[in-house]
Motif scaffolding. Structure first.
Motif, PDB file in Angstrom:
ATOM      1  N   LYS A  26      84.119  98.182  29.698  1.00  0.00           N
ATOM      2  CA  LYS A  26      83.622  99.419  30.302  1.00  0.00           C
ATOM      3  C   LYS A  26      84.136 100.675  29.585  1.00  0.00           C
ATOM      4  CE  LYS A  26      83.074  97.388  34.906  1.00  0.00           C
ATOM      5  NZ  LYS A  26      83.393  97.511  36.355  1.00  0.00           N
ATOM      6  N   GLU A  27      84.712 100.507  28.413  1.00  0.00           N
ATOM      7  CA  GLU A  27      85.173 101.656  27.634  1.00  0.00           C
ATOM      8  C   GLU A  27      84.038 102.129  26.739  1.00  0.00           C
ATOM      9  OE1 GLU A  27      89.296 102.719  25.322  1.00  0.00           O
ATOM     10  OE2 GLU A  27      88.234 100.919  24.657  1.00  0.00           O
ATOM     11  N   THR A  28      83.716 103.414  26.773  1.00  0.00           N
ATOM     12  CA  THR A  28      82.644 103.947  25.936  1.00  0.00           C
ATOM     13  C   THR A  28      83.117 104.030  24.483  1.00  0.00           C
ATOM     14  OG1 THR A  28      83.328 106.269  26.176  1.00  0.00           O
ATOM     15  CG2 THR A  28      81.851 105.349  27.881  1.00  0.00           C
ATOM     16  N   ASP A  29      82.154 104.196  23.566  1.00  0.00           N
ATOM     17  CA  ASP A  29      82.495 104.317  22.152  1.00  0.00           C
ATOM     18  C   ASP A  29      83.440 105.491  21.915  1.00  0.00           C
ATOM     19  OD1 ASP A  29      80.892 102.161  21.648  1.00  0.00           O
ATOM     20  OD2 ASP A  29      79.184 103.339  20.935  1.00  0.00           O
ATOM     21  N   GLN A  30      83.155 106.617  22.559  1.00  0.00           N
ATOM     22  CA  GLN A  30      83.985 107.804  22.377  1.00  0.00           C
ATOM     23  C   GLN A  30      85.389 107.607  22.932  1.00  0.00           C
ATOM     24  OE1 GLN A  30      83.249 110.437  20.489  1.00  0.00           O
ATOM     25  NE2 GLN A  30      81.407 109.238  20.011  1.00  0.00           N
ATOM     26  N   GLU A  31      85.501 106.912  24.045  1.00  0.00           N
ATOM     27  CA  GLU A  31      86.815 106.631  24.620  1.00  0.00           C
ATOM     28  C   GLU A  31      87.626 105.726  23.701  1.00  0.00           C
ATOM     29  OE1 GLU A  31      85.781 106.962  29.419  1.00  0.00           O
ATOM     30  OE2 GLU A  31      85.572 105.034  28.359  1.00  0.00           O
ATOM     31  N   PHE A  32      86.966 104.736  23.127  1.00  0.00           N
ATOM     32  CA  PHE A  32      87.637 103.832  22.203  1.00  0.00           C
ATOM     33  C   PHE A  32      88.123 104.578  20.963  1.00  0.00           C
ATOM     34  CE2 PHE A  32      86.991 101.136  18.349  1.00  0.00           C
ATOM     35  CZ  PHE A  32      88.138 100.378  18.492  1.00  0.00           C
ATOM     36  N   LYS A  78      78.310 101.208  12.494  1.00  0.00           N
ATOM     37  CA  LYS A  78      78.503 102.562  13.020  1.00  0.00           C
ATOM     38  C   LYS A  78      79.949 102.753  13.483  1.00  0.00           C
ATOM     39  CE  LYS A  78      76.813 105.910  16.434  1.00  0.00           C
ATOM     40  NZ  LYS A  78      78.200 106.279  16.820  1.00  0.00           N
ATOM     41  N   GLN A  79      80.503 101.735  14.116  1.00  0.00           N
ATOM     42  CA  GLN A  79      81.886 101.815  14.572  1.00  0.00           C
ATOM     43  C   GLN A  79      82.845 101.924  13.388  1.00  0.00           C
ATOM     44  OE1 GLN A  79      84.519  98.458  16.256  1.00  0.00           O
ATOM     45  NE2 GLN A  79      83.585  99.351  18.081  1.00  0.00           N
TER      46      GLN A  79
END
Length: 274
Positions: free
Chosen positions: A230-236, A105-106
Motif C-alpha cells: 500500500k506504499e505509493t511510488d512517491q512514498e517509496f 521507471k522505478q
C-alpha cells in the motif's frame, strides 16, 4: 529475458559479428570469455544479445549517463534530460513486458533522486581534481607476442575519469561502479592488478604518455529497499531518499590503490598478453 540475433548487413557469407583484429577486445569480452566461452561466442561471434530489463545493468547505465552529462558542464539539476533519453531509447528498442516497463521507471526514478546526493557528497573533495578525461572512449593498438612474431590487437573501452590531483600532481585513474552488494574485503583484496583497471591504466599511459600512480575505485550502492504494501511510488522514493541522505557513507564509497612503477609492464607481460 530472451535472446535475439542481431541483424547483419549481408546474409550471403557468414562472418563473425565482431572481428578480433578489427574490432579488438574489451574488458567485457575478456571477462565474459573467462566466465563462459560459449556465452562469449554467442554474443561476440554469432551476434546474439539479450532483451529485457536487468535492474543492475540499467541502473548502472543510467547512472553513468548522468556522470557523462555533468562531465560536459551540465548542471545536476538537468539530469532529467539524459535519464528521459535513456528511458525512451530502452522502451523503443526492447521488448519489455508491462511489469518490466514499470520497473524501468522505478530504476530511472531511483537514479534521479540518488545522483544529486552522490554529487553533493563528493563535491568538496572532487574540487582537488584537474580532469584529463571523463567518460572518454579509447581504441588503442596493442602488440601481442605470437609465435616469435607480433600481432596487433586493438583494445577498446571507456575511461570513466582520469585526473591530476592538484595537491601533489599525481595522475589518478577513477573507476565508477554501481553495486547492489558491496564486499569491502573482497574489493580491497582484488583491486590490485584487477583486469579492468589495469587495462584502462594501459590505455591511459598510451593516451597521456604516463601510467597512473593511483587508482580510485568509486562505488555507488544500489538501494536494496523494496516498496511496502500500500506504499505509493512517491512514498517509496521518498523513503529511499531519506535513507541515502541519512547514511551517505553507506551508499557512496571509495578505495585508493597505489600503482608502483613497473607494475603495469609486469602485468602486461605476465597476465594480459598470455
Amino acid at each position: 529475458m530472451t535472446l535475439t540475433r542481431r541483424k547483419t548487413a549481408k546474409k550471403t557469407k557468414k562472418k563473425p559479428y565482431r572481428d578480433l583484429y578489427e574490432d579488438g577486445v574489451t574488458y567485457s569480452f575478456l571477462s565474459q570469455f573467462h566466465n563462459c566461452r560459449e556465452s562469449a561466442r554467442l554474443q561476440y561471434v554469432e551476434g546474439w544479445q539479450s532483451d529485457g530489463l536487468s535492474v543492475p545493468l540499467d541502473f548502472g547505465i543510467a547512472f553513468h549517463d548522468c556522470l557523462e552529462w555533468t562531465s560536459k558542464g551540465h548542471s545536476v539539476e538537468t539530469i532529467n534530460r539524459p535519464l528521459k533519453k535513456y528511458q525512451v531509447s530502452k522502451l523503443s528498442n526492447s521488448k519489455l513486458r508491462l511489469d518490466e516497463r514499470k520497473k524501468l521507471k522505478q530504476v530511472i526514478d531511483l537514479v534521479r533522486i540518488i545522483f544529486p546526493l552522490y554529487a553533493e557528497y563528493w563535491a568538496s573533495r572532487d574540487k582537488d581534481h584537474k580532469y584529463v578525461y571523463q567518460e572518454e572512449s579509447f581504441h588503442i593498438p596493442h602488440s601481442v607476442p605470437y609465435y616469435g612474431k607480433t600481432k596487433i590487437v586493438p583494445v577498446r573501452g571507456r575511461i570513466d575519469e582520469a585526473f591530476y590531483r592538484k595537491s601533489d600532481n599525481a595522475l589518478v585513474l577513477q573507476e565508477n561502479k554501481t553495486k547492489g552488494q558491496i564486499d569491502e574485503d573482497g574489493i580491497q583484496s582484488s583491486l590490485h592488478m584487477d583486469l579492468q583497471t589495469m587495462m584502462y591504466s594501459m590505455a591511459l599511459r598510451h593516451l597521456t604518455g604516463s601510467a597512473p600512480s593511483e587508482i580510485l575505485y568509486n562505488v555507488i550502492r544500489r538501494p536494496g529497499l523494496r516498496p511496502r504494501q500500500k506504499e505509493t511510488d512517491q512514498e517509496f522514493l521518498k523513503r529511499v531518499e531519506e535513507d541515502v541522505r541519512g547514511r551517505p557513507s553507506y551508499y557512496f564509497m571509495r578505495w585508493q590503490v597505489e600503482l608502483a612503477p613497473g607494475d603495469l609492464d609486469r602485468w602486461i607481460d605476465s597476465t594480459f598478453n598470455p
